[in-house]
Each structure stands twice: as structure tokens, then as C-alpha cells.
Design a protein around this motif. Structure first.
Motif, PDB file in Angstrom:
ATOM      1  N   LEU A  29       0.850  -1.182   0.000  1.00 22.00           N
ATOM      2  CA  LEU A  29       0.000   0.000   0.000  1.00 22.00           C
ATOM      3  C   LEU A  29       0.889   1.236   0.000  1.00 22.00           C
ATOM      4  O   LEU A  29       1.797   1.355   0.817  1.00 22.00           O
ATOM      5  N   ALA A  30       0.640   2.151  -0.942  1.00 23.73           N
ATOM      6  CA  ALA A  30       1.469   3.349  -1.078  1.00 23.73           C
ATOM      7  C   ALA A  30       0.579   4.548  -1.359  1.00 23.73           C
ATOM      8  O   ALA A  30      -0.595   4.412  -1.729  1.00 23.73           O
ATOM      9  N   VAL A  31       1.141   5.725  -1.177  1.00 25.01           N
ATOM     10  CA  VAL A  31       0.461   6.960  -1.564  1.00 25.01           C
ATOM     11  C   VAL A  31       1.036   7.390  -2.908  1.00 25.01           C
ATOM     12  O   VAL A  31       2.249   7.583  -3.046  1.00 25.01           O
ATOM     13  N   MET A  32       0.172   7.510  -3.910  1.00 21.79           N
ATOM     14  CA  MET A  32       0.577   7.863  -5.276  1.00 21.79           C
ATOM     15  C   MET A  32      -0.159   9.132  -5.697  1.00 21.79           C
ATOM     16  O   MET A  32      -1.223   9.467  -5.161  1.00 21.79           O
ATOM     17  N   PRO A  33       0.369   9.856  -6.706  1.00 24.13           N
ATOM     18  CA  PRO A  33      -0.327  11.046  -7.194  1.00 24.13           C
ATOM     19  C   PRO A  33      -1.679  10.687  -7.805  1.00 24.13           C
ATOM     20  O   PRO A  33      -1.799   9.671  -8.495  1.00 24.13           O
ATOM     21  N   THR A  34      -2.690  11.488  -7.546  1.00 25.68           N
ATOM     22  CA  THR A  34      -3.970  11.311  -8.238  1.00 25.68           C
ATOM     23  C   THR A  34      -3.745  11.598  -9.716  1.00 25.68           C
ATOM     24  O   THR A  34      -3.124  12.601 -10.072  1.00 25.68           O
ATOM     25  N   PRO A  35      -4.208  10.732 -10.623  1.00 21.56           N
ATOM     26  CA  PRO A  35      -3.899  10.907 -12.043  1.00 21.56           C
ATOM     27  C   PRO A  35      -4.482  12.187 -12.631  1.00 21.56           C
ATOM     28  O   PRO A  35      -5.568  12.635 -12.243  1.00 21.56           O
ATOM     29  N   GLU A  36      -3.755  12.772 -13.572  1.00 19.54           N
ATOM     30  CA  GLU A  36      -4.273  13.865 -14.391  1.00 19.54           C
ATOM     31  C   GLU A  36      -5.079  13.260 -15.534  1.00 19.54           C
ATOM     32  O   GLU A  36      -4.771  12.165 -16.012  1.00 19.54           O
ATOM     33  N   ILE A  37      -6.112  13.959 -15.996  1.00 17.18           N
ATOM     34  CA  ILE A  37      -6.924  13.416 -17.086  1.00 17.18           C
ATOM     35  C   ILE A  37      -6.698  14.184 -18.379  1.00 17.18           C
ATOM     36  O   ILE A  37      -6.416  15.381 -18.377  1.00 17.18           O
ATOM     37  N   GLY A  38      -6.819  13.468 -19.491  1.00 15.42           N
ATOM     38  CA  GLY A  38      -6.765  14.080 -20.807  1.00 15.42           C
ATOM     39  C   GLY A  38      -8.127  14.594 -21.213  1.00 15.42           C
ATOM     40  O   GLY A  38      -9.128  14.393 -20.516  1.00 15.42           O
ATOM     41  N   GLU A  39      -8.205  15.219 -22.375  1.00 19.39           N
ATOM     42  CA  GLU A  39      -9.455  15.857 -22.804  1.00 19.39           C
ATOM     43  C   GLU A  39     -10.569  14.862 -23.087  1.00 19.39           C
ATOM     44  O   GLU A  39     -11.753  15.215 -23.011  1.00 19.39           O
ATOM     45  N   ASN A  40     -10.215  13.602 -23.404  1.00 21.31           N
ATOM     46  CA  ASN A  40     -11.229  12.571 -23.666  1.00 21.31           C
ATOM     47  C   ASN A  40     -11.381  11.584 -22.512  1.00 21.31           C
ATOM     48  O   ASN A  40     -12.003  10.532 -22.664  1.00 21.31           O
ATOM     49  N   GLU A  41     -10.840  11.939 -21.356  1.00 19.77           N
ATOM     50  CA  GLU A  41     -10.859  11.037 -20.214  1.00 19.77           C
ATOM     51  C   GLU A  41     -11.727  11.571 -19.085  1.00 19.77           C
ATOM     52  O   GLU A  41     -12.024  12.766 -19.026  1.00 19.77           O
ATOM     53  N   VAL A  42     -12.105  10.648 -18.199  1.00 14.21           N
ATOM     54  CA  VAL A  42     -12.744  11.053 -16.948  1.00 14.21           C
ATOM     55  C   VAL A  42     -11.859  10.600 -15.800  1.00 14.21           C
ATOM     56  O   VAL A  42     -11.093   9.637 -15.924  1.00 14.21           O
ATOM     57  N   LEU A  43     -11.959  11.291 -14.689  1.00 16.96           N
ATOM     58  CA  LEU A  43     -11.347  10.830 -13.446  1.00 16.96           C
ATOM     59  C   LEU A  43     -12.429  10.077 -12.687  1.00 16.96           C
ATOM     60  O   LEU A  43     -13.462  10.658 -12.339  1.00 16.96           O
ATOM     61  N   ALA A  44     -12.194   8.797 -12.475  1.00 19.23           N
ATOM     62  CA  ALA A  44     -13.172   7.964 -11.781  1.00 19.23           C
ATOM     63  C   ALA A  44     -12.750   7.754 -10.340  1.00 19.23           C
ATOM     64  O   ALA A  44     -11.595   7.404 -10.069  1.00 19.23           O
TER      65      ALA A  44
ATOM     66  N   SER B 171     -12.325  17.983 -21.212  1.00 20.18           N
ATOM     67  CA  SER B 171     -13.017  19.028 -21.984  1.00 20.18           C
ATOM     68  C   SER B 171     -13.792  18.492 -23.175  1.00 20.18           C
ATOM     69  O   SER B 171     -14.742  19.133 -23.635  1.00 20.18           O
ATOM     70  N   LYS B 172     -13.413  17.319 -23.712  1.00 20.13           N
ATOM     71  CA  LYS B 172     -14.102  16.769 -24.886  1.00 20.13           C
ATOM     72  C   LYS B 172     -14.975  15.561 -24.569  1.00 20.13           C
ATOM     73  O   LYS B 172     -15.489  14.902 -25.477  1.00 20.13           O
ATOM     74  N   VAL B 173     -15.161  15.279 -23.287  1.00 21.91           N
ATOM     75  CA  VAL B 173     -16.022  14.162 -22.896  1.00 21.91           C
ATOM     76  C   VAL B 173     -17.483  14.560 -23.103  1.00 21.91           C
ATOM     77  O   VAL B 173     -17.909  15.630 -22.652  1.00 21.91           O
ATOM     78  N   THR B 174     -18.247  13.718 -23.797  1.00 28.45           N
ATOM     79  CA  THR B 174     -19.635  14.052 -24.136  1.00 28.45           C
ATOM     80  C   THR B 174     -20.663  13.096 -23.541  1.00 28.45           C
ATOM     81  O   THR B 174     -21.831  13.452 -23.405  1.00 28.45           O
ATOM     82  N   ARG B 175     -20.244  11.883 -23.189  1.00 22.77           N
ATOM     83  CA  ARG B 175     -21.228  10.863 -22.793  1.00 22.77           C
ATOM     84  C   ARG B 175     -21.394  10.713 -21.290  1.00 22.77           C
ATOM     85  O   ARG B 175     -22.307  10.013 -20.839  1.00 22.77           O
ATOM     86  N   PHE B 176     -20.540  11.350 -20.507  1.00 19.10           N
ATOM     87  CA  PHE B 176     -20.599  11.169 -19.057  1.00 19.10           C
ATOM     88  C   PHE B 176     -20.476  12.512 -18.345  1.00 19.10           C
ATOM     89  O   PHE B 176     -19.895  13.454 -18.872  1.00 19.10           O
ATOM     90  N   LYS B 177     -21.035  12.539 -17.140  1.00 17.07           N
ATOM     91  CA  LYS B 177     -20.985  13.759 -16.329  1.00 17.07           C
ATOM     92  C   LYS B 177     -20.579  13.394 -14.907  1.00 17.07           C
ATOM     93  O   LYS B 177     -20.677  12.223 -14.489  1.00 17.07           O
ATOM     94  N   VAL B 178     -20.160  14.387 -14.156  1.00 20.16           N
ATOM     95  CA  VAL B 178     -19.786  14.174 -12.760  1.00 20.16           C
ATOM     96  C   VAL B 178     -20.977  13.579 -11.998  1.00 20.16           C
ATOM     97  O   VAL B 178     -22.112  14.041 -12.141  1.00 20.16           O
ATOM     98  N   GLY B 179     -20.707  12.536 -11.242  1.00 22.92           N
ATOM     99  CA  GLY B 179     -21.761  11.873 -10.470  1.00 22.92           C
ATOM    100  C   GLY B 179     -22.296  10.601 -11.099  1.00 22.92           C
ATOM    101  O   GLY B 179     -22.977   9.823 -10.425  1.00 22.92           O
ATOM    102  N   ASP B 180     -22.014  10.370 -12.393  1.00 18.17           N
ATOM    103  CA  ASP B 180     -22.476   9.140 -13.038  1.00 18.17           C
ATOM    104  C   ASP B 180     -21.829   7.919 -12.384  1.00 18.17           C
ATOM    105  O   ASP B 180     -20.627   7.909 -12.111  1.00 18.17           O
ATOM    106  N   GLU B 181     -22.632   6.888 -12.169  1.00 17.66           N
ATOM    107  CA  GLU B 181     -22.118   5.614 -11.654  1.00 17.66           C
ATOM    108  C   GLU B 181     -21.725   4.756 -12.853  1.00 17.66           C
ATOM    109  O   GLU B 181     -22.543   4.491 -13.738  1.00 17.66           O
ATOM    110  N   ILE B 182     -20.470   4.325 -12.875  1.00 18.09           N
ATOM    111  CA  ILE B 182     -19.913   3.665 -14.062  1.00 18.09           C
ATOM    112  C   ILE B 182     -19.220   2.349 -13.694  1.00 18.09           C
ATOM    113  O   ILE B 182     -18.946   2.077 -12.532  1.00 18.09           O
ATOM    114  N   TYR B 183     -18.969   1.560 -14.737  1.00 12.36           N
ATOM    115  CA  TYR B 183     -18.074   0.408 -14.582  1.00 12.36           C
ATOM    116  C   TYR B 183     -17.261   0.277 -15.856  1.00 12.36           C
ATOM    117  O   TYR B 183     -17.671   0.732 -16.920  1.00 12.36           O
ATOM    118  N   ALA B 184     -16.054  -0.325 -15.749  1.00  8.07           N
ATOM    119  CA  ALA B 184     -15.171  -0.308 -16.907  1.00  8.07           C
ATOM    120  C   ALA B 184     -13.993  -1.251 -16.745  1.00  8.07           C
ATOM    121  O   ALA B 184     -13.634  -1.655 -15.638  1.00  8.07           O
TER     122      ALA B 184
END
Length: 332
Positions: A16-31, A75-88
Motif C-alpha cells: 500500500l502506497a500513496v501515489m499522485p492522483t492521475p491527471e486526465i486528458g481531454e477525452n478522459e474522466v477521473l473515476a 473538456s471533450k467528454v460528451t457521454r458522461f458527467k460528474v456523479g455518473d455511476e460507471i463500470y469499466a
């Protein structure tokens, strides 16, 4: 963020380690990850067994599928919004679901099945996509055909039996006494006790085999299929055809061809087609699978849910081969 990492390839424990929270690209979401599942690919990656296909930088966060909530959108994500429950299932270059957050391309995401908890939903993406691509894209399984699914009580097997029955196929599977009732409840038509029976002696003229074990079991599977039959494996060796389709380059394709020469000989001997499956992420296919689950046609099978801090114990239990269904990490 907290994450379970390895510092080098080999049979070394995660830490178990502490790592940086990932940065997201324009077509990505932070989950924000709520749950993740353990899969055999996790220890194959840890052991360096997929280095020829994908080589990772260390330290590496393991984990190949999850469920959670969208915390931020590019900035270019079109299908999802903050708060959506997802799986992937993230793409292979962006794994790392044994963590509190992950950056993931929107094409790899689907909305979580509404009737599942986060823990149940986390059990589905990798095995669901693997099975869907094996049975529909590669084997092209049809109603009325016969398929052997190896290790029916395992994570992939429990999903594969359900999908094969949904398609309308006759299903044989291998299981122990401990797993027999489970695979029967999922619809298996014939159950081979692998501890006391030889599947290659009991089954003949099958249209397809879905192999999850590789090695000698995969080689014996050629004995049960009819001429023109198909075998797909997630644990066998990549062959030259895979190397070309995957774009592995001349040298790696040559290595695959040499390593899989025995399987190629069995293909010719039995007039069969062997395919190695290295599953692709697909939000579109996850949406199809979500519909199957929401309409009650397929259900998740979970062996146990463990806290995030017990990820190493969960990995060891997965490697023991005793699990019936999926092992889940509850992250929040």
C-alpha cells in the motif's frame, strides 16, 4: 491517493502506497473507484508474463476493472458527467484499478447496471468483455451448437456459461464436486468432474471450446472438437496470426510462431482454428452486457468481498484456484 503497487516484476507482494492522483486528458474522466476485482491477468502482469505484449513502468498500480463514480470530466467528454455511476475495464496501457482514482478514456466506460451494487458491478467488466468477445466475436457461437467451457466455476467460467445459454448453446464444463452445484444452477448441460474424469474421453464433436487454463488442458481440448471447430484461449500462447493482428512486429510475431508451433500442428491435425484472445476494452460492449444484467438474463457470481487493505490476501486467494466466482476489493 492510496494505491496497491509493485516495484518490480516477480512473485513479490503488493504494498500500500500513496501515489499522485492521475491527471486526465481531454477525452478522459477521473473515476473515483468504489470497488475493483481480482483477475488472473493481475498476477500474470505482476510476474512479467505479458511483457512481450505490454511492458509497464515501475512502480505499477495493478488492477484491471472497477466500478465507481465520475469525479471529473475532460473538456471533450460528451457521454458522461460528474456523479455518473460507471463500470469499466481500462485499456492495457492505463491499468491501475487497485487505487482510489483512475483516469480512463470515455470510450472504455459504461453506466453501471442499475440493479447491481458497486461490488457486484466491479465483478463484471473484465470477465464480461472477455467472454463476450470470445463467444460472439471469435467463436461466433450459434443457437444449437455445443461448447466446452473450461473451469466453469471460476470467474470467467460462471459468466461464460450464462452467456452461452443465453445464446442457446449446449454447454459442457469442467468443475470439482465443490463447484458442480454452482455450474448446474447456471445452466450447464454436462458437468465433467476434472478430478475423476477426463473431458477428452467424454466429449466429442463439439463446435467450440473456450479455454481458460492453457497448457496441457488446451492441447487436449483439440480432441473434443469436430472438423472445422474453433478454440479460443485466454491462457494459451499467442500465435503468428495473433502477432500480425495485434501489430506486434516481425520479430515478436516470429517468436509467437515458434512458441506456439505445437498448437499450430494441432490446428492442422484436427482441421481447427485456434485463437489467442487478448481482450480489448469496450464501453459499447459493456452497455450490451449491462442490458443483459438489468433484464435478469445474466447475474454476477461473487465468492467474497475483501477490504482494500487486504488486496494481497485477495491476490493470494485468487492464485489458490479455490474461488467460486469473483473476488472483490471494496475500496470505499
Amino acid at each position: 491517493m492510496r494505491a496497491m503497487i509493485i516495484d518490480k516484476y516477480g512473485k513479490v507482494p503488493m504494498r500500500l502506497a500513496v501515489m499522485p492522483t492521475p491527471e486526465i486528458g481531454e477525452n478522459e474522466v477521473l473515476a473515483e473507484i468504489h470497488a475493483a476485482s481480482i483477475n488472473p491477468i493481475d498476477f500474470k502482469i505482476r510476474d512479467g508474463k505479458v511483457k512481450l505484449l505490454v511492458k509497464y513502468k515501475m512502480p505499477l498500480i495493478l488492477g484491471n476493472d472497477f466500478s465507481g463514480v465520475v469525479a471529473k470530466v475532460g473538456s471533450k467528454v460528451t457521454r458522461f458527467k460528474v456523479g455518473d455511476e460507471i463500470y469499466a475495464r481500462p485499456r492495457k496501457s492505463k491499468i491501475g484499478t487497485f487505487a482510489e482514482y483512475i483516469a480512463i478514456h470515455e470510450d472504455d466506460i459504461a453506466l453501471k447496471p442499475k440493479n447491481l451494487s458497486f461490488e457486484e458491478a466491479a465483478s463484471i467488466p473484465l470477465i464480461g468483455l472477455t467472454t463476450y468477445q470470445a463467444l460472439t466475436d471469435i467463436l461466433q457461437l450459434q443457437k444449437g451448437q455445443k461448447i466446452l467451457i473450461q473451469a466453469g466455476a471460476g470467474g470467467v467460467g460462471t459468466f461464460a456459461i450464462q452467456l452461452a445459454k443465453l445464446i442457446g448453446a449446449t454447454v459442457a464444463t469442467t468443475a470439482s464436486d465443490a463447484g458442480a452445484n454452482l455450474v448446474k444452477s447456471l445452466g450447464a448441460d454436462e458437468i465433467i468432474n476434472y478430478k475423476t474424469e477426463k473431458f477428452e474421453d467424454k466429449l466429442k464433436n463439439y463446435d467450440a471450446v473456450f479455454d481458460t487454463l492453457g497448457g496441457e488442458i488446451l492441447e487436449k481440448s483439440f480432441q473434443v472438437i469436430k472438423s472445422g471447430g474453433r478454440i479460443v484461449s485466454v491462457s494459451g500462447l499467442p500465435n503468428a496470426r495473433f502477432g500480425k493482428e495485434y501489430g506486434s512486429g516481425y520479430f515478436k510475431t516470429l517468436l509467437f510462431s515458434a512458441a506456439s508451433h505445437k498448437l499450430s500442428a494441432l490446428e492442422k491435425k484436427h482441421n481447427a482454428q485456434y485463437t489467442f484472445l487478448f481482450m480489448k476494452p469496450s464501453g459499447e460492449q459493456l452497455r450490451i452486457i449491462a442490458n443483459y444484467i438489468e433484464t435478469g438474463k445474466i447475474k454476477p457470481i461473487i465468492d467474497r468481498v475483501l477490504p482494500f487493505e487486504d488486496a494481497q490476501k485477495a491476490m493470494e486467494y485468487a492464485e489458490s484456484g479455490r474461488a467460486k466466482g469473483k473476488i472483490i476489493l471494496k475500496i470505499r
